[in-house]
Design an enzyme around this catalytic site. Structure first.
Site, PDB file in Angstrom:
ATOM      1  N   THR A 111       6.906  85.742   9.329  1.00 11.90           N
ATOM      2  CA  THR A 111       7.156  86.167   8.060  1.00 11.90           C
ATOM      3  C   THR A 111       7.400  87.576   7.643  1.00 11.90           C
ATOM      4  O   THR A 111       6.210  88.644   8.189  1.00 11.90           O
ATOM      5  CB  THR A 111       5.861  85.676   6.715  1.00 11.90           C
ATOM      6  OG1 THR A 111       5.104  84.821   7.526  1.00 11.90           O
ATOM      7  CG2 THR A 111       5.565  86.318   5.690  1.00 11.90           C
ATOM      8  N   LYS A 187       8.716  81.598   1.510  1.00 11.91           N
ATOM      9  CA  LYS A 187       7.871  81.865   2.411  1.00 11.91           C
ATOM     10  C   LYS A 187       6.357  82.778   1.971  1.00 11.91           C
ATOM     11  O   LYS A 187       5.352  82.346   2.239  1.00 11.91           O
ATOM     12  CB  LYS A 187       7.706  81.789   4.217  1.00 11.91           C
ATOM     13  CG  LYS A 187       6.419  82.398   4.593  1.00 11.91           C
ATOM     14  CD  LYS A 187       6.111  80.911   5.340  1.00 11.91           C
ATOM     15  CE  LYS A 187       4.661  81.261   5.683  1.00 11.91           C
ATOM     16  NZ  LYS A 187       5.265  81.745   7.450  1.00 11.91           N
ATOM     17  N   LYS A 255      -1.344  91.315   5.955  1.00 11.35           N
ATOM     18  CA  LYS A 255      -0.046  91.942   6.254  1.00 11.35           C
ATOM     19  C   LYS A 255       0.944  90.381   5.081  1.00 11.35           C
ATOM     20  O   LYS A 255       1.092  91.101   4.758  1.00 11.35           O
ATOM     21  CB  LYS A 255       0.986  91.446   7.642  1.00 11.35           C
ATOM     22  CG  LYS A 255       2.254  92.097   7.292  1.00 11.35           C
ATOM     23  CD  LYS A 255       2.897  90.787   9.441  1.00 11.35           C
ATOM     24  CE  LYS A 255       2.787  89.553   9.716  1.00 11.35           C
ATOM     25  NZ  LYS A 255       3.712  88.813   8.753  1.00 11.35           N
TER      26      LYS A 255
END
Length: 311
Positions: A111, A187, A255
């Site tokens: 990602t 995503k 993150k």
């Protein structure tokens, strides 16, 4: 948008490309095993020797570095944590970008920022390498079964070369266009929902604990009611068991929700729920829970007694 490919038409690996997997965490190890069961000779690399040996014991081939793996394979599947680790895999000391032959495919499953992914495609193209922007979702159990979801973008040539590999790993391979970064955009939106749902699930369970509701009964009722979510159903058993062994860690959502907010900030788009969830994961990380399972975000709530691990 093109439709999804179903894994039922997996090609025979007899004429399929040689494949390597870099990054043998909960997802990568399962993907490597799914490829082995599909008949591929799978080359693997991870910084953790024990992770490599676990796959080698099941028929995988160990490589000492990404460079060695790249020299042996025509399709490389990278399942590392973030863009920084992907950079190291490709362009660091013993990186595989220098050893991959022209026409090989690099499948990037992390990602990352869509802009970074788009730039990576250009950098690899300069070396004659094909690229698939291919973030993944589904969890460790689905990875083991070859049933993950892949959100992909790339050239027809890259898809043609990697099709058998993708089909062996995934139940759904969504083709979102030829522009690298399109898969990463989808995503990141998925991670928005995943992070918010985990935070909301933890908040609901924490309130139940504070109010003295039996947590197992609460779980049973919610998972059979309209308030249920996949994340509540999947993550709250970790809380009930008092087991925060990381399958996906708190710091992953520090993150990923950071990437969500970065993407929205560029277009000046407000994300109030995402911002709150990000702060919750940040608080859990700052309190020392960053490497625990992401369900440990529940530990930020005061005045609750969490279930103890079962002996």
């Amino acid at each position: 948008m093109q439709g999804s490919d179903d894994a039922s038409d997996t090609a025979s690996p007899s004429n399929a490309p040689r494949v390597g997997v870099i990054g043998l965490g909960a997802m990568g190890a399962g993907m490597a095993r799914a490829l082995r069961r599909a008949g591929f000779a799978v080359h693997v690399h991870d910084l953790r020797a024990e992770a490599v040996q676990a796959v080698v014991a099941e028929g995988g081939v160990a490589c000492a570095s990404p460079a060695e793996l790249g020299a042996r394979c025509e399709v490389v599947v990278s399942v590392v944590v973030n863009a920084q680790q992907t950079e190291a895999v490709l362009f660091g000391a013993d990186g595989c970008a220098a050893t991959l032959r022209s026409g090989s495919v690099f499948v990037m499953c992390s990602t990352v920022s869509p802009r970074w992914s788009e730039a990576l495609a250009e950098r690899l193209a300069e070396r004659g390498l094909l690229y698939l922007d291919a973030p993944i979702s589904g969890g460790a159990a689905r990875a083991e079964r070859g049933e993950i979801t892949m959100m992909t973008a790339g050239s027809p040539e890259a898809y043609a070369r990697a099709k058998a590999v993708l089909d062996a790993m995934a139940a759904k391979v969504y083709r979102l266009g030829e522009r690298a970064g399109a898969g990463s955009q989808v995503k990141i939106i998925n991670q928005l929902l995943a992070g918010v749902h985990i935070a909301a699930a933890a908040e609901a369970m924490a309130l139940g604990l504070r109010e003295g509701v039996d947590p197992q009964a609460l779980y049973e009722v919610i998972t059979h009611s309209a308030g249920n979510s996949w994340m509540f159903e999947n993550r709250m058993p970790h809380v009930l068991a008092g087991d925060y062994t990381p399958l996906s860690a708190v710091d992953i959502f520090v993150k990923d929700l950071g990437l969500v907010l970065d993407m929205a900030r560029e277009s000046r788009f407000p994300l109030p729920l995402s911002s709150t969830a990000h702060q919750m994961f940040m608080q859990a990380s700052a309190a020392g829970h960053g490497r625990e399972d992401d369900s440990a975000v529940i530990k930020i709530f005061p005045g609750i007694t969490l279930p103890e691990p079962k002996s």
